[in-house]
Motif scaffolding. Structure first.
Motif, PDB file in Angstrom:
ATOM      1  N   GLY A  87       0.791  -1.224   0.000  1.00 11.64           N
ATOM      2  CA  GLY A  87       0.000   0.000   0.000  1.00 11.64           C
ATOM      3  C   GLY A  87       0.822   1.271   0.000  1.00 11.64           C
ATOM      4  O   GLY A  87       0.268   2.366   0.023  1.00 11.64           O
ATOM      5  N   ALA A  88       2.139   1.149  -0.049  1.00 10.50           N
ATOM      6  CA  ALA A  88       3.021   2.318  -0.011  1.00 10.50           C
ATOM      7  C   ALA A  88       3.622   2.635  -1.381  1.00 10.50           C
ATOM      8  O   ALA A  88       4.524   3.458  -1.476  1.00 10.50           O
ATOM      9  N   GLY A  89       3.160   1.955  -2.430  1.00 10.95           N
ATOM     10  CA  GLY A  89       3.667   2.221  -3.774  1.00 10.95           C
ATOM     11  C   GLY A  89       4.974   1.542  -4.109  1.00 10.95           C
ATOM     12  O   GLY A  89       5.604   1.873  -5.122  1.00 10.95           O
ATOM     13  N   LEU A  90       5.393   0.594  -3.293  1.00 14.32           N
ATOM     14  CA  LEU A  90       6.695  -0.038  -3.520  1.00 14.32           C
ATOM     15  C   LEU A  90       6.725  -0.900  -4.772  1.00 14.32           C
ATOM     16  O   LEU A  90       7.760  -1.000  -5.439  1.00 14.32           O
ATOM     17  N   ALA A  91       5.617  -1.514  -5.136  1.00 13.04           N
ATOM     18  CA  ALA A  91       5.597  -2.310  -6.362  1.00 13.04           C
ATOM     19  C   ALA A  91       5.855  -1.419  -7.572  1.00 13.04           C
ATOM     20  O   ALA A  91       6.560  -1.817  -8.498  1.00 13.04           O
ATOM     21  N   GLY A  92       5.327  -0.217  -7.554  1.00 11.59           N
ATOM     22  CA  GLY A  92       5.575   0.722  -8.644  1.00 11.59           C
ATOM     23  C   GLY A  92       7.027   1.146  -8.712  1.00 11.59           C
ATOM     24  O   GLY A  92       7.605   1.249  -9.803  1.00 11.59           O
ATOM     25  N   GLY A 117      -4.058  -4.612 -14.649  1.00 10.74           N
ATOM     26  CA  GLY A 117      -4.131  -3.149 -14.715  1.00 10.74           C
ATOM     27  C   GLY A 117      -2.869  -2.481 -14.196  1.00 10.74           C
ATOM     28  O   GLY A 117      -2.411  -1.477 -14.758  1.00 10.74           O
ATOM     29  N   PHE A 118      -2.301  -3.015 -13.135  1.00  9.47           N
ATOM     30  CA  PHE A 118      -1.053  -2.478 -12.593  1.00  9.47           C
ATOM     31  C   PHE A 118       0.053  -2.561 -13.634  1.00  9.47           C
ATOM     32  O   PHE A 118       0.750  -1.586 -13.902  1.00  9.47           O
ATOM     33  N   TYR A 119       0.218  -3.722 -14.246  1.00 11.87           N
ATOM     34  CA  TYR A 119       1.272  -3.892 -15.242  1.00 11.87           C
ATOM     35  C   TYR A 119       0.982  -3.091 -16.511  1.00 11.87           C
ATOM     36  O   TYR A 119       1.912  -2.579 -17.145  1.00 11.87           O
ATOM     37  N   ALA A 120      -0.290  -2.953 -16.881  1.00 12.50           N
ATOM     38  CA  ALA A 120      -0.650  -2.114 -18.033  1.00 12.50           C
ATOM     39  C   ALA A 120      -0.192  -0.679 -17.795  1.00 12.50           C
ATOM     40  O   ALA A 120       0.249  -0.004 -18.727  1.00 12.50           O
ATOM     41  N   GLY A 121      -0.239  -0.229 -16.564  1.00 11.36           N
ATOM     42  CA  GLY A 121       0.239   1.107 -16.220  1.00 11.36           C
ATOM     43  C   GLY A 121       1.733   1.279 -16.414  1.00 11.36           C
ATOM     44  O   GLY A 121       2.240   2.403 -16.426  1.00 11.36           O
ATOM     45  N   HIS A 122       2.441   0.177 -16.579  1.00 10.03           N
ATOM     46  CA  HIS A 122       3.884   0.204 -16.835  1.00 10.03           C
ATOM     47  C   HIS A 122       4.199  -0.169 -18.282  1.00 10.03           C
ATOM     48  O   HIS A 122       5.341  -0.521 -18.600  1.00 10.03           O
TER      49      HIS A 122
END
Length: 146
Positions: A87-92, A117-122
């Protein structure tokens, strides 16, 4: 506390760090997700494999590895964030660092379907039909160089 990013090949890892990386992977993928599978698949030690992890106060809080697949393709896998650090944005942060290291090579991954969706954002797009592995739906994805 800020996080620190680390990138290393297997030969550059000290035993404590490798232990901590494996501990996080096993705690999440095998125990939390109830997927008993052979976590040590032999690919961690390949010359083209790079381990990328984030630490906070010297504790591993996130990890992934990149593999060198045939044809110059990079494969991202074992993407994990410690439960207490979610929840702190570390995956990003982890993905941005990984893609910077991959550079202009094509890159593939097998996303847990709820994370498409997360990976699509990358910059990744779905590249094939979904499938179920160890009871978890997955979707193959690819990111081509710009």
């Amino acid at each position: 506390m800020p996080v620190e990013s680390h990138l290393a090949g297997f030969a550059e890892l000290d035993t404590r760090t490798f232990h901590d990386l494996l501990r996080l992977r096993i705690d999440v993928f095998v125990v939390e997700q109830s997927c008993p599978y052979p976590e040590l698949d032999g690919r961690d030690v390949e010359p083209g494999t790079r381990h990328l992890w984030l630490t906070r106060d010297d504790a591993v809080v996130a990890y992934l590895r990149t593999l060198a697949d045939p044809g110059g393709v990079a494969r991202i896998g074992r993407v994990v964030v410690a439960p207490a650090a979610r929840g702190a944005g570390l995956a990003g942060v982890l993905m941005a660092d990984a893609l910077a290291a991959v550079g202009d090579r094509p890159c593939v991954l097998e996303a847990q379907t709820h994370l498409v969706g997360f990976y699509a954002g990358h910059g990744f797009t779905v590249s094939g039909p979904g499938y179920v592995e160890d009871g978890i739906p997955h979707t193959p994805m690819r990111r081509n160089p710009n």
